[in-house]
Scaffold this active site. Structure first.
Site, mmCIF file in Angstrom:
data_model
loop_
_atom_site.group_PDB
_atom_site.id
_atom_site.type_symbol
_atom_site.label_atom_id
_atom_site.label_comp_id
_atom_site.label_asym_id
_atom_site.label_seq_id
_atom_site.Cartn_x
_atom_site.Cartn_y
_atom_site.Cartn_z
ATOM 1 N N ASP A 67 -94.000 11.097 100.801
ATOM 2 C CA ASP A 67 -95.381 11.382 101.183
ATOM 3 C C ASP A 67 -96.327 11.238 99.998
ATOM 4 O O ASP A 67 -95.891 11.130 98.852
ATOM 5 C CB ASP A 67 -95.480 12.792 101.793
ATOM 6 C CG ASP A 67 -94.673 13.828 101.023
ATOM 7 O OD1 ASP A 67 -94.370 13.597 99.844
ATOM 8 O OD2 ASP A 67 -94.348 14.876 101.602
ATOM 9 N N ASN A 136 -92.927 26.883 105.165
ATOM 10 C CA ASN A 136 -93.232 27.009 106.600
ATOM 11 C C ASN A 136 -92.323 26.114 107.453
ATOM 12 O O ASN A 136 -92.562 25.928 108.640
ATOM 13 C CB ASN A 136 -94.715 26.682 106.869
ATOM 14 C CG ASN A 136 -95.069 25.239 106.503
ATOM 15 O OD1 ASN A 136 -94.209 24.479 106.073
ATOM 16 N ND2 ASN A 136 -96.316 24.871 106.675
ATOM 17 N N HIS A 138 -91.699 22.800 106.865
ATOM 18 C CA HIS A 138 -92.020 21.367 106.913
ATOM 19 C C HIS A 138 -91.037 20.537 106.094
ATOM 20 O O HIS A 138 -90.416 21.039 105.151
ATOM 21 C CB HIS A 138 -93.480 21.075 106.528
ATOM 22 C CG HIS A 138 -93.820 21.177 105.073
ATOM 23 N ND1 HIS A 138 -94.927 21.845 104.614
ATOM 24 C CD2 HIS A 138 -93.228 20.675 103.962
ATOM 25 C CE1 HIS A 138 -95.007 21.743 103.309
ATOM 26 N NE2 HIS A 138 -93.972 21.041 102.882
ATOM 27 N N GLU A 143 -95.765 18.931 109.299
ATOM 28 C CA GLU A 143 -96.090 20.349 109.391
ATOM 29 C C GLU A 143 -95.681 20.914 110.752
ATOM 30 O O GLU A 143 -95.655 20.170 111.745
ATOM 31 C CB GLU A 143 -97.608 20.525 109.227
ATOM 32 C CG GLU A 143 -98.135 20.148 107.852
ATOM 33 C CD GLU A 143 -98.015 21.276 106.841
ATOM 34 O OE1 GLU A 143 -96.953 21.933 106.797
ATOM 35 O OE2 GLU A 143 -98.976 21.493 106.084
#
Ligand code: GLP
Length: 258
Positions: A67, A136, A138, A143
């Site tokens: 990314d 979280n 991801h 996400e």
């Protein structure tokens, strides 16, 4: 899923670097998918050490990073490309033309994402995809959401993720871009082997949900349960909340399947 638990993050890094060295020796033209974040730093340090000791040769290997931030140029010191140069690319013999990172400054994001997918396909697909784990849940910048993207795409970052990346931007979460380009779930899951590394107590709750909870887009990493060749490498702290007592580090370095 194959789970491996080690005593410390350093032990994870040493063992996984040796694993990559073996994979490279067996297949010098290997295609690696690479993550950024704090977690892989000890691994990259260890790979650089092995390279300096003449025990690993990246000259014919290809890499694809997961990314990149939108609006951040590759040469900007806050970019993931710059991160990769600092921690790995500038210190080993990877050929620049076989290093691939998404361009966050591309004028047409959709075209850039399609270009990346084609480049991965042209390289013959990813052999070993390394992943970190967002706290979280991801992976890459996929996400938690009601629905996930299959392919490389432009995405909005949650405030939690912007906070987690603040260190790259002078500890100012608001300076972290609101958007990023990321490999999608299928891009990741089509790799022949996927290895997620998670270390530290902060990741323990998420690790337990990823491995022992249901497959859900609320924890994108839980989709690794569907991959036939997925591994999770943990230190003891990250594995501490797993219910399966055998994984709590009782037999460290042992492999377990769930
Ligand atoms: C970023 C990256 C992820 C990475 C995550 C975890 O958000 N886009 O690919 O896995 O951070 O970071 P850390 O290893 O610092 O916990």
């Amino acid at each position: 899923m194959r789970i491996r638990v080690f005593t410390t993050p350093a032990a994870v890094a040493r063992s996984f670097a040796a694993d990559i060295a073996r994979a490279l020796a067996a297949n010098p033209t290997i295609v690696l998918g690479l993550p950024t974040g704090r977690t892989p730093i000890p691994l990259y340090r260890e790979l650089v050490r092995l390279f300096r000791a003449g025990r690993i040769d990246f000259s014919r290997a290809t890499t694809f990073n997961l990314d990149e931030f939108v609006g951040i140029a590759p040469h900007d010191r806050c970019s993931y490309y710059a991160f990769m140069r600092r921690h790995l690319f500038d210190h080993v013999n990877l050929s620049t033309r076989r290093i691939h990172v998404l361009n966050g400054m591309a004028p047409n994001a959709a075209r850039e994402c399609a270009r990346y997918e084609h480049a991965i396909a042209r390289a013959g697909g990813v052999d070993v995809q390394l992943l970190g784990l967002g706290s979280n849940g991801h992976i890459g910048f996929n996400e938690p959401a009601r629905a996930l993207f299959a392919r490389t795409h432009r995405t909005r970052l949650s405030m939690a993720t912007r906070r987690a990346n603040a260190a790259l931007f002078g500890n100012r979460a608001t300076a972290v871009p609101r958007e990023a380009l990321s490999m999608g779930m299928a891009t990741i899951l089509h790799a022949r082997r996927v290895v997620l590394i998670a270390t530290g107590a902060m990741k323990a709750r998420c690790v337990a949900r990823m491995i022992e909870g249901p497959v859900t887009p609320r924890i994108p990493a839980s989709f690794l349960q569907l991959h036939r060749n997925a591994e999770v490498w943990l230190d003891r702290a990250a594995g501490a909340r797993l219910k399966d007592a055998r994984l709590k580090g009782a037999r460290l370095k042992g492999s377990r399947y769930t």
